[in-house]
Scaffold this motif. Structure first.
Motif, PDB file in Angstrom:
ATOM      1  N   SER A 138       0.579  -1.210   0.011  1.00  0.00           N
ATOM      2  CA  SER A 138       0.222   0.455   0.114  1.00  0.00           C
ATOM      3  C   SER A 138       0.595   1.561   0.083  1.00  0.00           C
ATOM      4  O   SER A 138       2.212   1.430   1.210  1.00  0.00           O
ATOM      5  N   GLU A 139       0.549   2.573  -0.784  1.00  0.00           N
ATOM      6  CA  GLU A 139       0.914   3.637  -1.046  1.00  0.00           C
ATOM      7  C   GLU A 139       0.860   3.964   1.305  1.00  0.00           C
ATOM      8  O   GLU A 139       1.931   4.325   0.981  1.00  0.00           O
ATOM      9  N   ASN A 140       0.109   4.171   1.300  1.00  0.00           N
ATOM     10  CA  ASN A 140      -0.120   4.736   2.674  1.00  0.00           C
ATOM     11  C   ASN A 140      -0.154   3.773   3.587  1.00  0.00           C
ATOM     12  O   ASN A 140      -0.427   2.264   3.454  1.00  0.00           O
ATOM     13  N   LYS A 141       0.306   4.322   4.597  1.00  0.00           N
ATOM     14  CA  LYS A 141       0.471   3.351   6.198  1.00  0.00           C
ATOM     15  C   LYS A 141      -0.686   3.068   6.448  1.00  0.00           C
ATOM     16  O   LYS A 141      -1.691   4.102   6.541  1.00  0.00           O
ATOM     17  N   ILE A 142      -1.141   1.532   6.707  1.00  0.00           N
ATOM     18  CA  ILE A 142      -2.160   0.808   7.181  1.00  0.00           C
ATOM     19  C   ILE A 142      -1.962   0.339   8.733  1.00  0.00           C
ATOM     20  O   ILE A 142      -0.770   0.141   9.053  1.00  0.00           O
ATOM     21  N   LYS A 143      -3.171   0.580   9.794  1.00  0.00           N
ATOM     22  CA  LYS A 143      -3.675   0.303  11.112  1.00  0.00           C
ATOM     23  C   LYS A 143      -3.936  -1.060  11.169  1.00  0.00           C
ATOM     24  O   LYS A 143      -4.846  -1.067  11.118  1.00  0.00           O
ATOM     25  N   SER A 144      -3.357  -1.691  11.966  1.00  0.00           N
ATOM     26  CA  SER A 144      -3.912  -2.841  12.293  1.00  0.00           C
ATOM     27  C   SER A 144      -4.120  -3.645  13.498  1.00  0.00           C
ATOM     28  O   SER A 144      -3.704  -2.645  14.571  1.00  0.00           O
ATOM     29  N   ASN A 145      -4.835  -4.299  13.851  1.00  0.00           N
ATOM     30  CA  ASN A 145      -5.127  -4.734  14.934  1.00  0.00           C
ATOM     31  C   ASN A 145      -4.204  -5.229  15.977  1.00  0.00           C
ATOM     32  O   ASN A 145      -3.619  -5.063  17.451  1.00  0.00           O
ATOM     33  N   VAL A 146      -3.386  -5.938  15.094  1.00  0.00           N
ATOM     34  CA  VAL A 146      -1.912  -7.129  15.757  1.00  0.00           C
ATOM     35  C   VAL A 146      -0.629  -5.455  16.007  1.00  0.00           C
ATOM     36  O   VAL A 146      -0.370  -5.526  17.176  1.00  0.00           O
ATOM     37  N   ASN A 147      -0.654  -4.507  15.431  1.00  0.00           N
ATOM     38  CA  ASN A 147       0.388  -4.133  15.106  1.00  0.00           C
ATOM     39  C   ASN A 147       0.186  -2.538  15.520  1.00  0.00           C
ATOM     40  O   ASN A 147      -0.771  -1.853  15.522  1.00  0.00           O
ATOM     41  N   VAL A 148       1.133  -1.923  16.325  1.00  0.00           N
ATOM     42  CA  VAL A 148       0.723  -0.472  17.464  1.00  0.00           C
ATOM     43  C   VAL A 148       0.978   0.347  16.419  1.00  0.00           C
ATOM     44  O   VAL A 148       0.217   1.941  16.670  1.00  0.00           O
ATOM     45  N   GLU A 149       2.136  -0.356  15.513  1.00  0.00           N
ATOM     46  CA  GLU A 149       2.610   1.524  14.319  1.00  0.00           C
ATOM     47  C   GLU A 149       1.513   0.828  13.415  1.00  0.00           C
ATOM     48  O   GLU A 149       0.892   0.001  12.978  1.00  0.00           O
ATOM     49  N   GLU A 150       1.746   2.452  12.246  1.00  0.00           N
ATOM     50  CA  GLU A 150       1.083   2.204  11.295  1.00  0.00           C
ATOM     51  C   GLU A 150       2.158   1.515  10.207  1.00  0.00           C
ATOM     52  O   GLU A 150       3.381   2.061  10.500  1.00  0.00           O
ATOM     53  N   MET A 151       2.039   0.943   9.128  1.00  0.00           N
ATOM     54  CA  MET A 151       2.370  -0.069   8.564  1.00  0.00           C
ATOM     55  C   MET A 151       2.023   0.234   7.087  1.00  0.00           C
ATOM     56  O   MET A 151       1.311   0.211   6.853  1.00  0.00           O
TER      57      MET A 151
END
Length: 379
Positions: A138-151
């Protein structure tokens, strides 16, 4: 220095074991584990041990009871080094052996050999794709339920298809399906006790592998292969055109081994690597060509994202130089498993990091002791 393409052609089906072994309980109890499956590839440490033994065979230095004179022991140390491989030992000397590549698959054709490796795990496992095609992020970062940071996450990953277990031609980038390379050879049986009586809950299943040979080919056209760099001098015998039958793995796995002197570098044949690093992607990428050991701290600190699997490793160590145990003990009983068990990243795993952490991640993977025998190899 001699450089050889070593081919290992199985005599029949083969079995490469791991940590999971048969575990039967007492009578009337359910078995803990009665299914054992072979791995696809032998461990690099097993390849090292096999080559060390063949060096001794070539130089007529194998004695069943290991009853060597001091002069012969010095000669053995010169040829193959003093001790077995260990993950933690640095600058290990293996005598004449200067380098072993990761094991790969050789597909022989009428004109040449094609080299196959496990496809990188970031491959888009769409069944319509016939060449190695990395996932897009993805071009933009996404925040998942697992990761505390956007990736950044892969946008074209299909969970239904999962990760590919297929193989990749390193020159063309073409894909060969797993079932076109290996066939499972399964057998079932019943464990007997010391009196050769049938026990309760003793049914077991053993899964080996065979190569899936092309029907149109008149001979067996697939085998294992690796590159061996060895210090050959006038005073030592050469492996040139050497052939033998060797035991590698378990359950009576035998292979025909042959050595072919070569001039090429297999890295020059890896044309698929043009897709290994895409400058337009948000991450720097590392593809592991072999099983790889990296400390958990370095991995957590420097690897932002990975598409990977783990394999467990416990090397077999010889007791040859323990004087209290070596007297009268036959050669094949001089080996035992290490007490330390390691978790390795499986070959084909892909690590992602940013530009600031890339060189630190590379430094944590680079390990001359491991790379000498074919671990921790990457692009």
């Amino acid at each position: 220095m001699g450089t050889y393409l070593v081919k290992l052609k199985p005599v029949e089906s083969f079995f490469f074991g791991g940590e999971r072994v048969f575990d039967f309980c007492k009578e009337n109890d359910e078995p803990k584990n009665n299914i054992v499956k072979s791995k696809e590839f032998p461990q690099q440490s097993s390849i090292l041990g096999m080559i060390r033994k063949e060096i001794l065979v070539l130089n007529q230095l194998i004695k069943p009871k290991w009853n060597y004179t001091p002069h012969e022991k010095e000669k053995i140390k010169e040829l193959i080094g003093e001790k077995s491989f260990s993950v933690k030992d640095l600058n290990k000397d293996f005598g004449l052996i200067k380098g072993i590549s990761p094991v790969f698959i050789i597909k022989e054709t009428e004109n040449n050999c094609r080299f196959l490796i496990k496809i990188p795990k970031d491959h888009n496992n769409n069944k319509d794709i016939c060449k190695y095609t990395p996932l897009k992020f993805s071009e933009n970062k996404i925040k998942s339920n697992v990761n505390v940071e956007e990736m950044h996450f892969p946008i074209d990953f299909n969970a239904k298809n999962g990760l590919s277990e297929d193989f990749l031609d390193i020159e063309t980038g073409e894909i060969l399906a797993q079932d076109k390379v290996f066939i499972k050879d399964c057998s079932i049986g019943i464990k007997l006790d010391d009196k050769h009586q049938t026990q309760n809950n003793s049914l077991f299943r053993l899964e080996k592998y065979k190569f899936n040979y092309d029907r149109k080919c008149e001979r067996n056209n697939k085998c294992f292969g690796f590159i061996l760099n060895i210090d050959e001098t006038d005073k030592n015998k050469t492996f040139n055109n050497y052939k033998n039958i060797v035991n590698l793995g378990g359950e009576g796995s035998y292979f025909s081994i042959s050595f072919e002197n070569i001039k090429f570098d297999i890295k020059d044949k890896m044309k698929f690597t043009s897709k290994a690093t895409n400058l337009n992607e948000p991450y720097c990428k590392i593809i592991l060509l072999s099983d790889t050991y990296i400390s958990k701290y370095d991995y957590d600190q420097n690897c932002i994202y990975s598409i990977s699997k783990k394999v467990y490793f416990r090397n077999i160590a010889s007791e040859n130089y323990n004087k209290n145990k070596e007297k009268g003990k036959p050669y094949y009983k001089r080996f035992e498993k290490s007490k330390n068990k390691y978790s390795l990243l499986e070959k084909g795993s892909v690590l992602f990091t940013d530009k600031d952490k890339y060189h630190k991640l590379i430094e944590s993977i680079n390990n001359s002791n491991l790379q000498k025998i074919g671990y921790n190899i990457f692009i």
